[in-house]
Design a protein around this motif. Structure first.
Motif, PDB file in Angstrom:
ATOM      1  N   ARG A  19      46.324   8.622  61.239  1.00  0.00           N
ATOM      2  CA  ARG A  19      45.810   9.971  61.471  1.00  0.00           C
ATOM      3  C   ARG A  19      44.628  10.272  60.575  1.00  0.00           C
ATOM      4  O   ARG A  19      44.561   9.811  59.439  1.00  0.00           O
ATOM      5  N   HIS A  23      43.891  16.129  59.561  1.00  0.00           N
ATOM      6  CA  HIS A  23      43.809  16.152  61.028  1.00  0.00           C
ATOM      7  C   HIS A  23      42.382  16.126  61.549  1.00  0.00           C
ATOM      8  O   HIS A  23      42.133  16.491  62.695  1.00  0.00           O
ATOM      9  N   HIS A  69      43.563  10.711  65.909  1.00  0.00           N
ATOM     10  CA  HIS A  69      44.607   9.756  65.538  1.00  0.00           C
ATOM     11  C   HIS A  69      44.602   8.593  66.527  1.00  0.00           C
ATOM     12  O   HIS A  69      43.912   8.631  67.552  1.00  0.00           O
ATOM     13  N   ILE A 195      52.219  13.655  65.956  1.00  0.00           N
ATOM     14  CA  ILE A 195      51.573  14.350  64.846  1.00  0.00           C
ATOM     15  C   ILE A 195      52.415  15.505  64.339  1.00  0.00           C
ATOM     16  O   ILE A 195      52.632  15.684  63.156  1.00  0.00           O
TER      17      ILE A 195
END
Length: 269
Positions: A19, A23, A69, A195
């Motif tokens: 990831r 984010h 990601h 996630i």
């Protein structure tokens, strides 16, 4: 609290998710996606002192690259899992930082992983990984997504660009059967690495960017910030209706929460 050790895999196969730190996007344009695929290809091969292929650092069975990601279905060979991921991330970060004139980390320090101990879960993951773009609303069908390994399974990519060991899978599962499985949505109660977890209700980052691209044509936060105020206002109001959060929109667009909150309350920037 000390970190928990990673669970071992009796097969040497793992599902890995890498990831972006905080984010953030790790793929900003098509070149970035293809550079990462090229990195996977280069890092999986072991070379001798003369620069000739001499072994395999790791084996790939599937991958899917998704904005901020990526998912890998990977088997340890000469490298253990940590070393394999380090090879991949270090090479790609060097490219990314050089291209975008940045320094520091790009990936979240501790990648997520889970062991794959049997064929049943292996096939579940093949479906889950390749269905990511469909689930995110980016494409309607698995075969339509450009940045996953499915084109290696259906033969639509030239064999010279194959980086996954698809034959091991296809020797066990006829392609017609595999294709049917991959295109059949997984049940809601099937949980794999994600996630935010399976209970997440707000739109994913990829769904948000899909809407932004559809409405504006821009593909990154710098370009979004240069849009006229009326366009940005309309997009933020539509994303509010979709269930996006202030923090999520601030992170993706680079526009402050206070500004977005004012738009949501008054309809004006």
């Amino acid at each position: 609290m000390p970190r928990q050790p990673r669970k071992p895999s009796s097969t040497g196969i793992f599902h890995v998710m890498m990831r972006g730190i905080n984010h953030q996007e790790i793929f900003c344009d098509a070149e970035d996606y293809y550079q990462f695929i090229n990195t996977l290809d280069r890092m999986r091969i072991q070379y001798d002192d003369d620069g000739l292929p001499s072994g395999t650092n790791f084996t790939l069975y599937a991958y899917c690259l998704m904005g901020n990601h990526c998912h890998l279905l990977i088997r340890e060979r000469e490298d253990n899992l940590a070393m394999a991921v380090k090879r991949i991330s270090s090479s790609y970060v060097y490219y990314f930082n050089h291209k975008y004139f940045r320094d520091g980390h790009l990936f979240k320090e501790r990648f997520k992983s889970e062991p794959v101990n049997d064929m049943a879960y292996f096939t579940t993951l093949l479906r889950y990984i390749h269905q990511n773009p469909v689930k995110a609303g980016i494409v309607e069908h698995v075969k339509d997504y450009e940045y996953s390994s499915w084109s290696e399974y259906d033969g639509s990519v030239d064999s010279v660009f194959q980086i996954c060991n698809t034959q091991t899978v296809l020797n066990r599962i006829p392609f017609t059967e595999l294709e049917a499985w991959v295109n059949e949505p997984l049940p809601e109660d099937v949980y794999c690495l994600d996630i935010e977890g399976s209970s997440r209700r707000r739109p994913s980052d990829d769904q948000i960017w899909k809407l932004i691209i559809e409405k504006t044509g821009v593909t990154n936060n710098s370009a979004f910030q240069q849009l006229d105020n009326n366009t940005k206002q309309q997009v933020f109001l539509e994303l509010k209706d979709c269930g996006a959060s202030l923090r999520q929109l601030e992170r993706l667009t680079g526009i402050g929460k206070g500004v977005i909150h004012r738009i949501w309350n008054s309809g004006k920037l």
